[in-house]
Design a protein around this motif. Structure first.
Motif, short mmCIF file in Angstrom:
data_model
loop_
_atom_site.label_atom_id
_atom_site.label_comp_id
_atom_site.label_asym_id
_atom_site.label_seq_id
_atom_site.Cartn_x
_atom_site.Cartn_y
_atom_site.Cartn_z
N UNK A 108 17.04 25.23 -67.72
CA UNK A 108 15.91 25.91 -67.05
C UNK A 108 16.27 27.25 -66.42
N UNK A 109 17.54 27.62 -66.40
CA UNK A 109 17.98 28.88 -65.79
C UNK A 109 18.87 29.62 -66.78
N UNK A 110 18.56 30.90 -66.99
CA UNK A 110 19.27 31.70 -67.99
C UNK A 110 19.73 33.02 -67.38
N UNK A 112 8.58 31.10 -73.16
CA UNK A 112 8.72 30.27 -71.96
C UNK A 112 7.78 30.71 -70.84
N UNK A 113 6.79 31.53 -71.18
CA UNK A 113 5.77 31.98 -70.23
C UNK A 113 6.40 32.51 -68.94
N UNK A 114 7.39 33.39 -69.13
CA UNK A 114 8.08 34.00 -67.98
C UNK A 114 7.24 35.19 -67.53
N UNK A 115 6.19 34.90 -66.82
CA UNK A 115 5.13 35.88 -66.61
C UNK A 115 5.40 36.89 -65.52
N UNK A 142 9.04 45.97 -57.69
CA UNK A 142 7.99 46.07 -58.70
C UNK A 142 7.71 44.69 -59.30
N UNK A 143 6.45 44.28 -59.26
CA UNK A 143 5.99 43.07 -59.93
C UNK A 143 5.27 43.48 -61.21
N UNK A 144 5.84 43.13 -62.33
CA UNK A 144 5.31 43.50 -63.64
C UNK A 144 4.82 42.25 -64.36
N UNK A 145 3.54 42.25 -64.74
CA UNK A 145 3.04 41.14 -65.56
C UNK A 145 3.76 41.20 -66.90
N UNK A 146 4.22 40.05 -67.38
CA UNK A 146 5.24 40.03 -68.41
C UNK A 146 4.79 39.53 -69.78
N UNK A 147 3.55 39.07 -69.91
CA UNK A 147 3.22 38.32 -71.13
C UNK A 147 2.11 38.93 -71.97
N UNK A 148 1.43 39.99 -71.48
CA UNK A 148 0.32 40.50 -72.28
C UNK A 148 0.32 42.02 -72.28
N UNK A 169 16.92 42.24 -62.22
CA UNK A 169 15.57 41.72 -62.40
C UNK A 169 15.59 40.22 -62.62
N UNK A 170 14.46 39.61 -62.29
CA UNK A 170 14.24 38.20 -62.63
C UNK A 170 12.95 38.09 -63.42
N UNK A 171 12.89 37.09 -64.29
CA UNK A 171 11.69 36.78 -65.06
C UNK A 171 11.37 35.31 -64.78
N UNK A 172 10.31 35.08 -64.02
CA UNK A 172 10.02 33.74 -63.54
C UNK A 172 8.75 33.20 -64.17
N UNK A 173 8.78 31.91 -64.48
CA UNK A 173 7.61 31.21 -64.96
C UNK A 173 7.49 29.89 -64.23
N UNK A 174 6.76 28.98 -64.80
CA UNK A 174 6.62 27.65 -64.21
C UNK A 174 7.69 26.76 -64.82
N UNK A 175 8.79 26.59 -64.09
CA UNK A 175 9.84 25.71 -64.58
C UNK A 175 11.01 26.41 -65.23
#
Length: 332
Positions: free
Chosen positions: A62-64, A88-91, A114-120, A245-251
């Motif tokens: 779960x951590x990369x 992995x929906x790291x949004x 900076x918070x950047x939306x990551x999936x769209x 940077x970090x890329x966080x999703x649910x889980x």
């Protein structure tokens, strides 16, 4: 003992990864690693950009921690960063840019997240060849993705004693897509009256960042603007070699340096591992090892302040390994 997955990447990736893992071990981080080679070199060798066992490892741990991966420009395979974020929906891509007194810049007071939306946005990669002279690219903004990244930005501000969140957009032109993002921002901002909020058009933000960077605190924005603006903030503090940077999703959570794989200096042992090292500090905090992260950050600050063992990108002549050993010698 915590086990994490590590992608070595290509270009300078293996060099800076080895340096960072050595520092983590010296700091007694109490982690074990499942390490995989990924990227262009892995594809040429084994026919897969990311080995299937690497995906399996990430799904288990779960951590990369991921070092840079080369992405061809205008041809070839799609960015592996984009692939991982979508799979992995790291949004939530979070990029803190904080000035360091040891690195001389005209902007000594920068402290921007900076918070950047990551999936769209345009990064969905939907393009259509209309005719030989025309290509259309589709920008996608959804309510779900906008709400969760904006809410995360305000929650971060609340939990990290930040005072303001700025929405970055181009709603004056993109009235439906960015207009919806801005509308959602204003509704969520009303739920956090203790946090100041404002909004700015992206081109104005770029100008203001180099004129009055200390007027910004937390910024939240769609994908493309986040990619561009966060690189700008890295320039304010001394370059991409200093931006984690970090890329966080649910889980799932992925931590990476945002700079490229720098193939022109690969193998020369002069790459600066600081961005990946500070990304690993974000990882340590994510898994609750805040004290170790603080020790590493303090050691890096001391090495940068001494200016004796710093890499060429920061004006020194130290090798990656000399910098690594200097950081280790300052761990307390």
């Amino acid at each position: 003992m915590t086990t994490i997955t590590v992608f070595k990447g290509d270009g300078i990736g293996p060099e800076i990864t080895d340096a960072v893992l050595t520092i983590l071990d010296a700091a007694h981080s109490d982690m074990t690693y499942e390490i995989f080679n990924v990227g262009a070199a892995e594809y040429e060798k084994n026919g897969a950009l990311i080995p299937e066992e690497a995906f399996t490892s990430f799904e288990k741990n779960k951590v990369l921690l991921k070092s840079p991966i080369t992405t061809p420009i205008g041809k070839g395979f799609r960015s592996l960063n984009v692939t991982l974020r979508n799979k992995y929906d790291l949004y939530a891509n979070i990029r803190p840019a904080k000035a360091n007194a040891a690195v001389s810049t005209p902007f000594p007071n920068v402290d921007i997240v900076t918070f950047r939306e990551n999936t769209e946005d345009l990064y969905v990669g939907i393009e259509k060849q209309i005719d030989e002279n025309t290509v259309h690219a589709i920008k996608i903004i959804t309510r779900k993705a906008s709400e969760r990244i904006i809410r995360d930005a305000f929650e971060y501000a609340l939990s990290h004693d930040r005072h303001k969140v700025t929405c970055v957009h181009k709603a004056n032109i993109l009235k439906l897509s960015d207009g919806m993002f801005l509308s959602i921002f204003k509704k969520i901002a009303a739920l956090y009256p203790q946090i100041e909020s404002d909004d700015k058009i992206v081109d104005n933000v770029c100008m203001q960042l180099v004129m009055h960077p200390d007027s910004f605190d937390v910024m939240v924005m769609p994908n493309l603007y986040g990619d561009i603006v966060s690189d700008l903030t890295s320039g304010l503090i001394g370059g991409l070699g200093l931006l984690p940077s970090s890329n966080l999703g649910t889980g799932y959570a992925m931590f990476e340096a945002v700079h490229g794989s720098a193939p022109d200096i690969a193998g020369k042992h002069i790459a600066n591992p600081t961005a990946l090292l500070w990304s690993s500090c974000m990882l340590l905090e994510y898994i609750g090892k805040n004290n170790i992260a603080s020790r590493i950050r303090r050691a890096v600050d001391e090495v940068l302040s001494e200016k004796r063992y710093i890499t060429p990108d920061l004006g020194g002549n130290a090798s990656t390994e000399q910098y690594r050993d200097a950081v280790i010698s300052h761990l307390k």
